[in-house]
Motif scaffolding. Structure first.
Motif, PDB file in Angstrom:
ATOM      1  N   PRO A  67       0.763  -1.156  -0.035  1.00  0.00           N
ATOM      2  CA  PRO A  67       0.025  -0.156   0.173  1.00  0.00           C
ATOM      3  C   PRO A  67       0.860   1.318  -0.082  1.00  0.00           C
ATOM      4  N   HIS A  68       0.327   2.218  -0.579  1.00  0.00           N
ATOM      5  CA  HIS A  68       1.115   3.449  -0.633  1.00  0.00           C
ATOM      6  C   HIS A  68       0.448   4.782  -0.826  1.00  0.00           C
ATOM      7  N   ALA A  72      -0.360   4.467   4.781  1.00  0.00           N
ATOM      8  CA  ALA A  72       0.797   3.882   4.378  1.00  0.00           C
ATOM      9  C   ALA A  72       1.814   4.624   4.799  1.00  0.00           C
ATOM     10  N   GLN A  78       2.679  -3.367   6.638  1.00  0.00           N
ATOM     11  CA  GLN A  78       1.909  -2.762   5.893  1.00  0.00           C
ATOM     12  C   GLN A  78       1.125  -3.748   4.675  1.00  0.00           C
ATOM     13  N   TRP A  97      -0.027   8.660  -3.062  1.00  0.00           N
ATOM     14  CA  TRP A  97      -0.101   7.744  -4.111  1.00  0.00           C
ATOM     15  C   TRP A  97      -0.106   8.515  -5.594  1.00  0.00           C
ATOM     16  N   ASN A 138      -9.743   8.538  -4.216  1.00  0.00           N
ATOM     17  CA  ASN A 138      -9.518   7.400  -3.738  1.00  0.00           C
ATOM     18  C   ASN A 138     -10.146   6.307  -4.737  1.00  0.00           C
ATOM     19  N   ARG A 139     -10.399   4.972  -4.398  1.00  0.00           N
ATOM     20  CA  ARG A 139     -10.824   4.135  -5.373  1.00  0.00           C
ATOM     21  C   ARG A 139     -12.219   4.438  -5.819  1.00  0.00           C
ATOM     22  N   GLY A 162       4.907   1.032  -2.154  1.00  0.00           N
ATOM     23  CA  GLY A 162       4.938   0.279  -0.822  1.00  0.00           C
ATOM     24  C   GLY A 162       6.400  -0.520  -0.527  1.00  0.00           C
ATOM     25  N   ASN A 167      -5.389  -3.158  -6.152  1.00  0.00           N
ATOM     26  CA  ASN A 167      -5.077  -4.255  -5.384  1.00  0.00           C
ATOM     27  C   ASN A 167      -6.011  -4.250  -4.089  1.00  0.00           C
ATOM     28  N   TRP A 185      -5.716  -3.476  -1.123  1.00  0.00           N
ATOM     29  CA  TRP A 185      -5.381  -2.643  -0.011  1.00  0.00           C
ATOM     30  C   TRP A 185      -5.795  -1.400  -0.484  1.00  0.00           C
ATOM     31  N   GLY A 186      -6.168  -1.231  -1.643  1.00  0.00           N
ATOM     32  CA  GLY A 186      -6.365   0.212  -2.460  1.00  0.00           C
ATOM     33  C   GLY A 186      -5.375   0.979  -2.711  1.00  0.00           C
ATOM     34  N   GLY A 187      -5.586   1.795  -3.868  1.00  0.00           N
ATOM     35  CA  GLY A 187      -4.348   2.557  -4.146  1.00  0.00           C
ATOM     36  C   GLY A 187      -3.960   2.024  -5.618  1.00  0.00           C
TER      37      GLY A 187
END
Length: 462
Positions: free
Chosen positions: A103-104, A108, A124, A171, A203-204, A335, A457, A459-461
């Motif tokens: 994640p980034h 994160a 993370q 990100w 965001n997503r 990440g 992913n 975890w998002g981003g």
């Protein structure tokens, strides 16, 4: 009270003088503890008539240059805690052509940096792992020279920036905003005054929070008659499936690009190759990859390196090479582990992020120079402004489009003039095979092509 950093009249005069003669420039103290480089800002900056910014995806300096001789690389004895399995994970050589990363986004960043301990990367990456599972991560893995021969060859023959930090601790979307405007914000309307600075503008579920109403660099370029192009690898998604996603293609979201009728300058990368061949590159070029060519996990490292090499070869084979500067960097840390603490170098609340690889490639670049000074992508804007705009800045107090940005980032950025020697004869091109023999696994095909779709992913981003 909002902080406005503006050049005083005397400073402006000094800046102008530095363009006409030689003046001493001191960069910030290098994070490695080595002395920051003192160099002369030479009038030869105007030997550079073409600036090309190539921005790839999701790598850290340690993940690509952690073992580069003489650089501020992976220190001995590092072992990052592994909350899932217990113990810790040491950095290890990873020959994998496709990586996972971690994640980034802003949270994160805070966890990875851990108040300067730089020890949150494994935890993370394991956030969505189930207790008792193996759930291996590769964020502590790093590539070596035999994996990425061309990138190391560029570093060996030109200038390597060992302390280039992402301009924001988040990100891709805010990082690309900084690439062209030195700010990241959310705007309630098309009015610049409605914008509020943020390191999480999307965001997503909202990856394109347009409008981007504050001033980007193209406003100043257009105002001063400076040509520019923003080139998209295989065009723009979703109009062109497999093209550049919106989060890496931010200029069409800026209000002033439309108001200035400059949207046509956002164009396919094929036009860049044609212009390079004809010797008609614009003054400023930004280049964004499609997912396959981006090196964004899980995209292949070999494919990204081949793509970058083909762009650099095109410039070097062009009659424009003798007056060009190529700035190559990666947009965020993805990440992956890096050991340098960015916290002592924060210019404001939105940045800097974790260290990324970066190089300066030019016939006037110092050969094999490892530059220890602190930079961010704001330094690219500063160089463009000093070269083509007489030192003008994206400063709402002077550019005629007031917005609430808290500072003038270019004035806080390191000066990349240090990486050049304009007294040397222009150096010949270094044409490299886009597909060199590597130790990457699986071994890349001779064509170095692949088709790896970008994914979001769990975890998002991106």
């Amino acid at each position: 009270m909002k902080l406005r950093l503006v050049l005083a009249a005397g400073a402006v005069a000094a800046l102008g003088a530095s363009m006409a003669s030689t003046a001493t420039v001191q960069a910030q103290q290098a994070p490695s503890g080595r002395p920051a480089v003192r160099a002369s800002a030479q009038s030869g900056i105007q030997e550079i008539k073409h600036i090309i910014v190539i921005l790839q995806e999701n790598r850290t300096f340690d993940s690509y240059f952690g073992t580069y001789p003489g650089a501020d690389g992976i220190p001995p004895g590092v072992c990052v805690p592994d909350p899932l399995h217990g113990g810790c994970v040491k950095p290890f050589v990873d020959h994998g052509d496709s990586n996972r990363g971690g994640p980034h986004m802003d949270k994160a960043f805070t966890a990875d940096v851990d108040a300067g301990k730089m020890d949150g990367f494994v935890g993370q990456a394991e956030l969505n792992c189930q207790p008792g599972s193996k759930c291996p991560t590769d964020v502590m893995g790093y590539h070596v020279q035999s994996d990425i021969r061309n990138y190391w060859a560029y570093a060996h023959n030109f200038a390597l920036n060992e302390h280039m930090f992402e301009p924001v601790h988040s990100w891709s979307l805010p990082s690309h905003m900084y690439e062209v405007s030195a700010w990241s914000a959310h705007c309630a309307s098309n009015s610049p005054g409605s914008c509020t600075g943020t390191d999480e503008p999307g965001n997503r579920s909202a990856t394109n929070p347009t409008p981007f109403a504050w001033t980007d660099l193209t406003w100043l370029l257009h105002k001063n008659g400076v040509s520019w192009g923003y080139y998209l690898d295989h065009g723009q998604a979703p109009a062109n499936p497999g093209g550049v996603p919106t989060i890496w293609n931010v200029l069409p979201g800026f209000t002033d690009v439309h108001a200035d009728h400059q949207v046509g300058n956002v164009q396919p990368l094929s036009n860049f190759f044609s212009q390079a061949s004809a010797g008609t590159l614009p003054s400023v070029s930004w280049i964004s990859p499609d997912p396959k060519d981006s090196e964004h996990p899980p995209a292949l490292v070999s494919t990204g390196q081949a793509y970058v090499t083909s762009i650099i070869n095109a410039v070097m084979n062009s009659s424009d090479w003798s007056s060009s500067a190529i700035f190559l960097a990666w947009d965020d840390w993805g990440g992956f582990y890096d050991h340098v603490n960015p916290l002592p170098h924060q210019p404001d609340s939105l940045g800097y992020g974790i260290r990324v690889p970066a190089m300066v490639i030019s016939p006037f670049a110092k050969r094999g120079f490892i530059d220890p000074n602190v930079y961010s992508f704001d330094s690219y804007l500063r160089f463009i402004e000093d070269d083509f705009l007489g030192g003008a800045r994206l400063d709402p107090s002077t550019d005629g489009r007031p917005d609430p940005r808290p500072d003038v980032r270019e004035n806080l950025a390191g000066n990349l003039i240090i990486d050049f020697n304009f007294n040397q004869a222009p150096r010949p091109p270094l044409i490299l095979d886009p597909c060199p023999r590597t130790t990457l696994v699986p071994r890349p095909k001779p064509s170095c092509t692949g088709s790896v779709p970008l994914h979001v992913n769990t975890w998002g981003g991106t």
